[in-house]
Scaffold this motif. Sequence first.
Motif, short mmCIF file in Angstrom:
data_model
loop_
_atom_site.label_atom_id
_atom_site.label_comp_id
_atom_site.label_asym_id
_atom_site.label_seq_id
_atom_site.Cartn_x
_atom_site.Cartn_y
_atom_site.Cartn_z
N ILE A 146 5.12 -6.37 8.27
CA ILE A 146 6.34 -6.58 9.17
C ILE A 146 7.19 -5.28 9.31
N ASP A 147 7.24 -4.52 7.93
CA ASP A 147 7.95 -3.29 8.00
C ASP A 147 7.21 -2.41 8.68
N ARG A 148 6.06 -2.22 8.28
CA ARG A 148 5.17 -1.26 9.02
C ARG A 148 5.39 -1.29 10.74
N ALA A 149 4.90 -2.64 11.16
CA ALA A 149 4.72 -2.86 12.49
C ALA A 149 6.21 -2.56 13.15
N ARG A 150 7.41 -2.78 12.52
CA ARG A 150 8.45 -2.78 13.11
C ARG A 150 9.10 -1.42 13.27
N THR A 151 8.59 -0.64 12.08
CA THR A 151 8.95 1.03 12.21
C THR A 151 8.22 1.80 13.02
N ALA A 152 6.83 1.22 13.23
CA ALA A 152 6.10 1.86 14.18
C ALA A 152 6.53 1.57 15.66
N LEU A 153 6.97 0.20 16.19
CA LEU A 153 7.44 -0.10 17.63
C LEU A 153 8.88 0.71 17.80
N ILE A 154 9.76 0.79 16.70
CA ILE A 154 10.79 1.40 16.84
C ILE A 154 10.73 3.05 17.06
N ALA A 155 9.78 3.55 16.25
CA ALA A 155 9.47 5.02 16.52
C ALA A 155 8.86 5.25 17.90
N TRP A 192 6.80 -10.56 21.74
CA TRP A 192 5.68 -10.77 21.76
C TRP A 192 4.50 -9.77 21.13
N LEU A 193 4.94 -8.46 21.56
CA LEU A 193 4.24 -7.39 21.22
C LEU A 193 4.31 -7.10 19.69
N LEU A 194 5.79 -7.26 19.17
CA LEU A 194 5.87 -7.22 17.90
C LEU A 194 5.02 -8.00 17.01
N VAL A 195 4.97 -9.41 17.44
CA VAL A 195 4.31 -10.43 16.64
C VAL A 195 2.80 -10.12 16.69
N GLN A 196 2.29 -9.64 17.72
CA GLN A 196 0.97 -9.20 17.91
C GLN A 196 0.58 -7.80 16.99
N THR A 197 1.44 -7.03 16.86
CA THR A 197 1.51 -6.04 16.02
C THR A 197 1.40 -6.23 14.61
N VAL A 198 2.49 -7.09 14.15
CA VAL A 198 2.19 -7.60 12.73
C VAL A 198 0.99 -8.33 12.18
N TRP A 199 0.65 -9.06 13.36
CA TRP A 199 -0.72 -9.96 12.84
C TRP A 199 -1.75 -8.76 12.71
N LEU A 200 -1.87 -7.91 13.59
CA LEU A 200 -3.17 -7.05 13.43
C LEU A 200 -2.85 -6.07 12.05
N THR A 201 -1.68 -5.83 12.12
CA THR A 201 -1.35 -5.06 10.62
C THR A 201 -1.68 -5.95 9.41
N VAL A 202 -1.25 -7.14 9.47
CA VAL A 202 -1.48 -8.11 8.36
C VAL A 202 -3.41 -8.34 8.15
N ILE A 203 -4.08 -8.46 9.22
CA ILE A 203 -5.47 -8.54 9.24
C ILE A 203 -6.01 -7.21 8.58
N THR A 204 -5.47 -6.12 9.00
CA THR A 204 -6.31 -4.83 8.61
C THR A 204 -5.58 -4.65 7.10
N ILE A 205 -4.65 -4.73 6.73
CA ILE A 205 -4.49 -4.82 5.30
C ILE A 205 -5.05 -5.57 4.24
N ALA A 206 -5.15 -6.96 4.76
CA ALA A 206 -5.84 -8.08 3.89
C ALA A 206 -7.45 -7.61 3.69
#
Length: 240
Positions: free
Chosen positions: A149-158, A175-189
């Motif tokens: 969540i922190d990484r996705a939010r920082t990236a979208l703010i930047a 909704w774009l933030l939700v999608q970004t968080v989901w993809l980031t979680v999947i990638t890290i996991a």
Amino acid sequence: MTPNGAIVFGLVVIGAAFVARDLTGLAVAFAVALVFALGSGKRIVTALAWSAAIVLPLVAFMGLVWIVIVGRAPAEIAAGVEGSRVSAAAYVAVIALRLFVIAFVIQAIALRFAGSTPLQFVRRLSAPPIAKKLTVLTLSLIETILHAIDRARTALIAAGTITRRPSWSNLRNGWLLVQTVWLTVITIAISRTRDKWPIEDTLSLIDGAIVETAPRRFTLADGAWSLLALAGLGLAWEMR
């Protein structure tokens, strides 16, 4: 109190919340959970606020749908009667209070074991090793989700997609933030399960970490709290 007793207590109170069909029965379940939380000797304001924060969005949404738009409760719709907004409000209150009780009893258990780490809590559980291992691995992903969540939010703010403060762009691109968080979680996991855990031999280390040398399965305190929860369940059942 042992984690085994806390789990039993929580399940019984949650069962009482599901059994209750009106505000009085749910009030009994909440009273039992409140007594348990006060017995921990910790401040319960945070637990109450956290539980309310979970329920408030549901109250707002259900209130808009059932009270403002529909104007009657589902039972009245099924019975084919005209109904009223008062009954719709009572329906929303029951659903909201049920969720509040469930969230609060979970927080009350967390308060009871605030001095223990999640790993210590799981180690003391009387459960099959595979279940304890899956619980530890699942809990470890919570930090992963928060980091994502922190990484996705920082990236979208930047990128200028969302802003730090409330704005129309945040609502438009939520909704774009939700999608970004989901993809980031999947990638890290995936990277953890495929690379990090095998390299660090995490699964083997967990096998040794979840073994309790002198487990205490159930104590008198567990029995007392379980009896209180069963009494609340019985009252909620009688008030149906």
